[in-house]
Design a protein around this motif. Structure first.
Motif, PDB file in Angstrom:
ATOM      1  N   UNK A  24      42.155  32.620  58.214  1.00  0.00           N
ATOM      2  CA  UNK A  24      42.352  32.008  57.104  1.00  0.00           C
ATOM      3  C   UNK A  24      41.078  32.004  56.074  1.00  0.00           C
ATOM      4  N   UNK A  25      41.049  32.378  54.947  1.00  0.00           N
ATOM      5  CA  UNK A  25      40.132  32.093  53.957  1.00  0.00           C
ATOM      6  C   UNK A  25      40.720  30.946  53.079  1.00  0.00           C
ATOM      7  N   UNK A  26      39.631  30.447  52.052  1.00  0.00           N
ATOM      8  CA  UNK A  26      39.998  29.715  51.054  1.00  0.00           C
ATOM      9  C   UNK A  26      39.981  30.451  49.929  1.00  0.00           C
ATOM     10  N   UNK A  27      40.976  30.609  49.091  1.00  0.00           N
ATOM     11  CA  UNK A  27      41.234  31.423  48.064  1.00  0.00           C
ATOM     12  C   UNK A  27      40.411  31.026  46.964  1.00  0.00           C
ATOM     13  N   UNK A  28      40.071  29.690  46.712  1.00  0.00           N
ATOM     14  CA  UNK A  28      39.432  29.225  45.521  1.00  0.00           C
ATOM     15  C   UNK A  28      38.013  29.667  45.594  1.00  0.00           C
ATOM     16  N   UNK A  29      37.449  30.041  46.919  1.00  0.00           N
ATOM     17  CA  UNK A  29      36.087  30.726  46.911  1.00  0.00           C
ATOM     18  C   UNK A  29      36.091  31.933  46.679  1.00  0.00           C
ATOM     19  N   UNK A  30      37.465  32.815  46.366  1.00  0.00           N
ATOM     20  CA  UNK A  30      37.250  34.222  46.224  1.00  0.00           C
ATOM     21  C   UNK A  30      38.071  34.421  44.719  1.00  0.00           C
ATOM     22  N   UNK A  31      38.322  33.466  43.958  1.00  0.00           N
ATOM     23  CA  UNK A  31      39.231  33.889  42.813  1.00  0.00           C
ATOM     24  C   UNK A  31      38.284  34.848  41.933  1.00  0.00           C
ATOM     25  N   UNK A  32      37.055  34.462  41.785  1.00  0.00           N
ATOM     26  CA  UNK A  32      36.478  35.402  40.823  1.00  0.00           C
ATOM     27  C   UNK A  32      36.069  36.542  41.123  1.00  0.00           C
ATOM     28  N   UNK A  33      36.267  36.875  42.587  1.00  0.00           N
ATOM     29  CA  UNK A  33      36.138  38.415  42.915  1.00  0.00           C
ATOM     30  C   UNK A  33      37.345  39.103  42.817  1.00  0.00           C
ATOM     31  N   UNK A  34      38.473  38.501  42.641  1.00  0.00           N
ATOM     32  CA  UNK A  34      39.731  39.196  42.330  1.00  0.00           C
ATOM     33  C   UNK A  34      39.565  40.090  41.094  1.00  0.00           C
ATOM     34  N   UNK A  35      39.972  41.360  41.324  1.00  0.00           N
ATOM     35  CA  UNK A  35      40.240  42.322  39.913  1.00  0.00           C
ATOM     36  C   UNK A  35      41.519  41.967  39.363  1.00  0.00           C
TER      37      UNK A  35
END
Length: 304
Positions: free
Chosen positions: A145-156
Motif C-alpha cells: 500500500x501507498x498513501x494516495x495523499x502523497x501522490x495526488x499531485x502526480x496524477x494526470x
C-alpha cells in the motif's frame, strides 16, 4: 500531459472526510460514492448505452429511482458504466467543508487512480480487482500500500469528469412552506376579489340611480357612462394582475421564493433556478426592469 490546470488543489473525498481549503479544488471521488460495472452493450456510442443503464443496474441495486448515470466507452460494444446519487455526493462535499463555488471539477477514482493498484486514503484502503474495478477493502488485504495523499499531485487527471449538480435538487420544508404560503395568499386574494366583483356588479345600477338623483344628470348619460367605465377599468386592472400572478406561478422550471407588488411593479425572488430559464419565461409576458443574482437567490423586478 494533464488536461486540467495544476493551480487547483486535489483532494480524495471519502465518506466522512473533513477538508480545510480556501482555494479551488479538483475532487476525486472514492468508490463509496458510486457503483461501477463493465457491461457488454450492443450499441454504437455512449449516449445510446446510457439509455439502457437503469435496466442493467436493476439487477445490481434494489432501487434506481434516485440514480444518475455516466458511461465511458472502452471498445466497440463494451462500456464502463457508473451509477451514483447526486444528492449523496452534494451532501458529502458540503459536510467536508467545501463550498460549491470552490469546486473546479469532480472525477471518479476508478478512472484517475489506475497507476496505483493499492493505496490508502482517509484511513481507508482501496485496490483494483482482477477485473480492473476499484473497490474499498479491509486494511489487512493490502500487501503493497501507498498513501494516495502523497501522490495526488502526480496524477494526470483525465477528461472523464462527473456530471453532477452542485446543489440540492429537492426543496427544503421551509421552501415548500414559503411556496405554499404564497399560493394561499394568491388564492385568498382571488376569492376576495371575486366576491368584491359580484358585490360591485350588484350595486352598479343602484349607484347609477343615486348619482343621477344627486347630481341631476341630463339625459345624455355622460356621467353614467363615466361611472361604468371607471368600474370596468378597475375590474380589468384586477383581472390583469390576477392573470399575471397566475402566469408567474405556472413556471415549473423555476423555484419561486417570494412575490411582492410595489406600485405597478412585481418584485420576485427565485432560488436554485437558472437565470436563462427565468428570463426566457418572464420576457414573454412582462418587461423585465432588472434581474440580478445574489448567492443562490435571483431577484427580478417586472413592470406589470
Amino acid at each position: 500531459m494533464s488536461l486540467v490546470s495544476n493551480k487547483h488543489k486535489r483532494v480524495f473525498l471519502c465518506l466522512g472526510s473533513k477538508i480545510n481549503v480556501k482555494q479551488k479544488v479538483d475532487i476525486i471521488l472514492s468508490p463509496e460514492f458510486y457503483w461501477v460495472r463493465v457491461f457488454d452493450i450492443p450499441v454504437k456510442n455512449s449516449t445510446q448505452a446510457r439509455h439502457v443503464l437503469p435496466t442493467l443496474f436493476e439487477d445490481v441495486l434494489e432501487t434506481t429511482t434516485e440514480l444518475s448515470y455516466q458511461v465511458l466507452k472502452l471498445e466497440d460494444g463494451k462500456y464502463l458504466c457508473f451509477a451514483y446519487i447526486n444528492k449523496k455526493i452534494f451532501e458529502a462535499i458540503k459536510s467536508a467543508g467545501i463550498t460549491s463555488s470552490q469546486v473546479n471539477s469532480i472525477y471518479f477514482a476508478q478512472t484517475e487512480c489506475k497507476n496505483y493498484r493499492q493505496f490508502t486514503s482517509c484511513n481507508k484502503s482501496f485496490l483494483y480487482t482482477n477485473d480492473d474495478i476499484l473497490v474499498k477493502v479491509p486494511n489487512a488485504l493490502l500487501s503493497d500500500k501507498i498513501s494516495l495523499e502523497e501522490k495526488l499531485d502526480e496524477i494526470n487527471l483525465s477528461s472523464n469528469k462527473v456530471d453532477i449538480k452542485l446543489y440540492n435538487s429537492s426543496l427544503s420544508s421551509k421552501q415548500i412552506y414559503s411556496l405554499l404560503a404564497v399560493m394561499l395568499i394568491v388564492c385568498f386574494v382571488n376569492i376576495f376579489k371575486v366576491i368584491d366583483y359580484k358585490n360591485e356588479l350588484a350595486n352598479f345600477e343602484n349607484k347609477i340611480d343615486e348619482t343621477k338623483k344627486a347630481s341631476k344628470l341630463p339625459s345624455s348619460m355622460i356621467q353614467t357612462n363615466s361611472i361604468i367605465d371607471s368600474f370596468k377599468s378597475k375590474k380589468e386592472t384586477q383581472i390583469h394582475l390576477r392573470e399575471s400572478i397566475s402566469y408567474i406561478l405556472k413556471n415549473k422550471k423555476t423555484t419561486l421564493k417570494s412575490l411582492n407588488m410595489k406600485k405597478r411593479n412585481f418584485e420576485l425572488e427565485y432560488i436554485n433556478s437558472s437565470m436563462n430559464d427565468i428570463k426566457s419565461y418572464l420576457s414573454k409576458k412582462f418587461e423585465i426592469q432588472s434581474i440580478r443574482k445574489i448567492g443562490n437567490v435571483i431577484k427580478v423586478r417586472l413592470k406589470v
